[in-house]
Write a protein that holds these residues in place. Structure first.
Motif, mmCIF file in Angstrom:
data_model
loop_
_atom_site.group_PDB
_atom_site.id
_atom_site.type_symbol
_atom_site.label_atom_id
_atom_site.label_comp_id
_atom_site.label_asym_id
_atom_site.label_seq_id
_atom_site.Cartn_x
_atom_site.Cartn_y
_atom_site.Cartn_z
ATOM 1 N N TYR A 67 -4.699 -2.434 -2.347
ATOM 2 C CA TYR A 67 -5.280 -3.498 -3.170
ATOM 3 C C TYR A 67 -6.648 -3.796 -2.589
ATOM 4 O O TYR A 67 -6.758 -4.245 -1.461
ATOM 5 C CB TYR A 67 -4.392 -4.742 -3.147
ATOM 6 N N LEU A 76 -2.985 -11.235 -5.252
ATOM 7 C CA LEU A 76 -1.551 -10.933 -5.208
ATOM 8 C C LEU A 76 -0.767 -12.074 -4.580
ATOM 9 O O LEU A 76 0.421 -12.229 -4.833
ATOM 10 C CB LEU A 76 -1.300 -9.644 -4.411
ATOM 11 N N LEU A 78 2.562 -5.468 -3.189
ATOM 12 C CA LEU A 78 1.811 -4.643 -4.133
ATOM 13 C C LEU A 78 2.747 -3.765 -4.951
ATOM 14 O O LEU A 78 2.569 -3.616 -6.168
ATOM 15 C CB LEU A 78 0.800 -3.783 -3.373
#
Length: 258
Positions: free
Chosen positions: A176, A234, A247
């Motif tokens: 990410y 996230l 993730l």
């Protein structure tokens, strides 16, 4: 919301939206306009779950800003979301996929303090603290909690590189904000002697994949100011392996249409 007038300007991402309460209702309901273009109608926090209800989309959002961002979505959002779904499914279909996260000394010229790697099922393959041989910013310590005295006995990056390289060699690596994590690893390798740099050149990941933009498109909150899907955090902890697992959870959600 009782102190709100029946008409007001509301600023979202630097662009004004006009909110008008219809005259035929006493409920906390507003019609949203951008200049003369009608965006849709939002209902305030009267739902049991305490969220903003976007009437035309049948969605609920935690904030009015996010509800209005949803109304600003481009017309091809459904196609973008389908593209993301296919990408996520294809990515997770790779049995050799590696998921990586790096915690660092800061944001500028950062060095690694923790590296985590999992397989596509979230099993931890690498979970190591790293002595960065560098200062750690107070802001970074406040986030991940790793102070210099905690890392002084940890292995340095050169000690961990052989095992890390074997895990990542010639594989697809998902992260990410992959550009950030990749830059940290490349920076770490660059300060090592030439033999180690040469070895990494042969054993580095075959391909880097970044889930940040696909996740933003899947969420579909549009920024009129930047003309793009809005960045979506996230959330969660500042622990590398946990972030890899988080993730993967997001990736599995992206595989679904809703």
């Amino acid at each position: 919301m009782t102190e709100w007038d029946h008409w007001l300007d509301y600023l979202v991402d630097g662009t004004p939206v006009q909110l008008v309460r219809p005259s035929d209702t006493d409920r906390p309901t507003w019609a949203a306009y951008e200049e003369t273009r009608y965006l849709g109608t939002v209902h305030s926090r009267f739902d049991l779950d305490g969220r903003w209800h976007v009437q035309s989309l049948n969605e609920r959002h935690l904030s009015l800003d996010d509800a209005l961002r949803a109304l600003r979505r481009p017309h091809d959002w459904a196609a973008d979301r389908e593209h993301v779904r296919r990408w996520a499914r294809g990515t997770l279909s790779d049995p050799h996929l590696r998921v990586l996260d790096v915690q660092t000394t800061g944001l500028d010229t950062a060095w690694a303090v923790q590296i985590g790697v999992t397989d596509r099922d979230g099993n931890a393959l690498f979970d190591e603290l790293v002595n960065p041989l560098a200062d750690i910013t107070p802001q970074a310590i406040a986030l991940h909690g790793f102070a210099p005295n905690q890392l002084s006995a940890a292995p340095t990056f050169d000690m961990l590189l052989p095992d890390l390289a074997c895990l990542l060699a010639a594989r697809s690596c998902l992260a990410y904000n992959a550009a950030f994590d990749r830059a940290v690893l490349e920076r770490e390798v660059h300060r090592l002697p030439q033999p180690a740099r040469s070895a990494w050149a042969k054993l580095r990941p075959r391909r880097w994949m970044d889930a940040m933009a696909p996740y933003a498109a899947w969420k579909g909150l549009w920024s009129a100011r930047y003309h793009s899907y809005r960045y979506q955090p996230l959330g969660g902890t500042y622990h590398a392996v946990t972030n890899c697992q988080r993730l993967l959870t997001a990736m599995h959600r992206m595989c679904r249409t809703r």
